[in-house]
Design a protein around this motif. Structure first.
Motif: not given
Length: 263
Positions: A51, A214, A237, A247, A251
């Motif tokens: 990602v 995501l 995650h 990240y 998110w």
């Protein structure tokens, strides 16, 4: 036409497993540096997701695995072997790729799917389409599996083309699967169907996913966050959510977008 062909080894090396490893990989397009000292390992039969912001180098990483280009520095290894020691046809036989933009030809549905394995029987093609959840819509086409679908699959919807591409990959049955934002342009009605087909395709494989949403990668084994050609975060995650990094910001933005409404 003046570009030199990639180095081709005289003899193949044997591959006993299908883990993937990048060791100190750097790469540039002409003078534009894209990847900088990339290091990671994907164990066999596990799932890794990439990602990060657009243009960060995610697609370049997957292209280097298929040896569309060669690295400037470092090594890409499969099963402990440098991929430059593997004949190109052999290397590509190990890999199935499903892109967001599906490549289809002005031929029948049957022959477009059979590109995955040219010696496949009609029965094996049909079995792959059933696994990819596209047998039903193919039977509704004017000539079923013998329907010519037009250049780039012009007579099919985006979701239908994506399922044809997945059926082709299922038929090939390669041990390594690369998914490059495979559901990015699919309408919500087809997304669940395609996700089921992808789950069938990737079972028991070494899988690399470039993620657009995501929410589709929260349960993968590893997530690598790429920014400006560098790995800036790496973990599950849950690990990455606990960090105050890129990240977690992505998110939060993802969840905010899910809540958008037109008042």
């Amino acid at each position: 036409m003046e570009e030199k062909p990639l180095y081709e080894p005289v003899e193949d090396v044997g591959i006993k497993n299908f883990d993937i490893e990048f060791r100190g990989v750097s790469f540039s397009y002409d003078t534009e540096s894209v990847l900088h000292n990339i290091n990671f390992r994907v164990p066999e039969k596990s799932v890794m997701a990439f990602v990060g912001p657009s243009g960060g180098g995610k697609t370049t990483i997957t292209s280097l695995i298929a040896r569309f280009w060669d690295v400037d520095f470092g090594e890409v290894r499969i099963g402990g072997k440098n991929i430059q020691e593997i004949k190109l046809d052999t290397l590509l036989s190990y890999i199935s790729m499903v892109f967001q933009e599906v490549i289809l030809f002005n031929d029948t549905v049957m022959e477009n799917i059979r590109l995955g394995r040219k010696d496949a029987t009609d029965e094996e093609v049909v079995a792959a389409t059933k696994a990819a959840r596209c047998h039903e819509f193919i039977n509704q086409l004017p000539e079923g599996y013998n329907t010519v679908i037009g250049e780039k699959g012009a007579r099919l919807s985006g979701g239908e083309k994506q399922r044809i591409s997945i059926a082709r990959a299922i038929l090939k049955d390669a041990p390594i699967i690369i998914l490059d934002e495979a559901t990015a342009f699919v309408d919500p009605e087809n997304e669940n169907i395609i996700q089921e087909a992808i789950n069938r395709l990737t079972r028991g494989k070494t899988v690399l996913v470039i993620a657009h949403r995501l929410s589709t990668i929260t349960h993968v084994d590893q997530i690598i966050v790429i920014e400006n050609g560098k790995i800036v975060e790496h973990g599950t995650h849950e690990d990455l959510i606990r960090k105050e990094g890129l990240y977690k910001r992505m998110w939060k933005a993802h969840n905010t977008a899910l809540g958008w409404r037109v008042s």
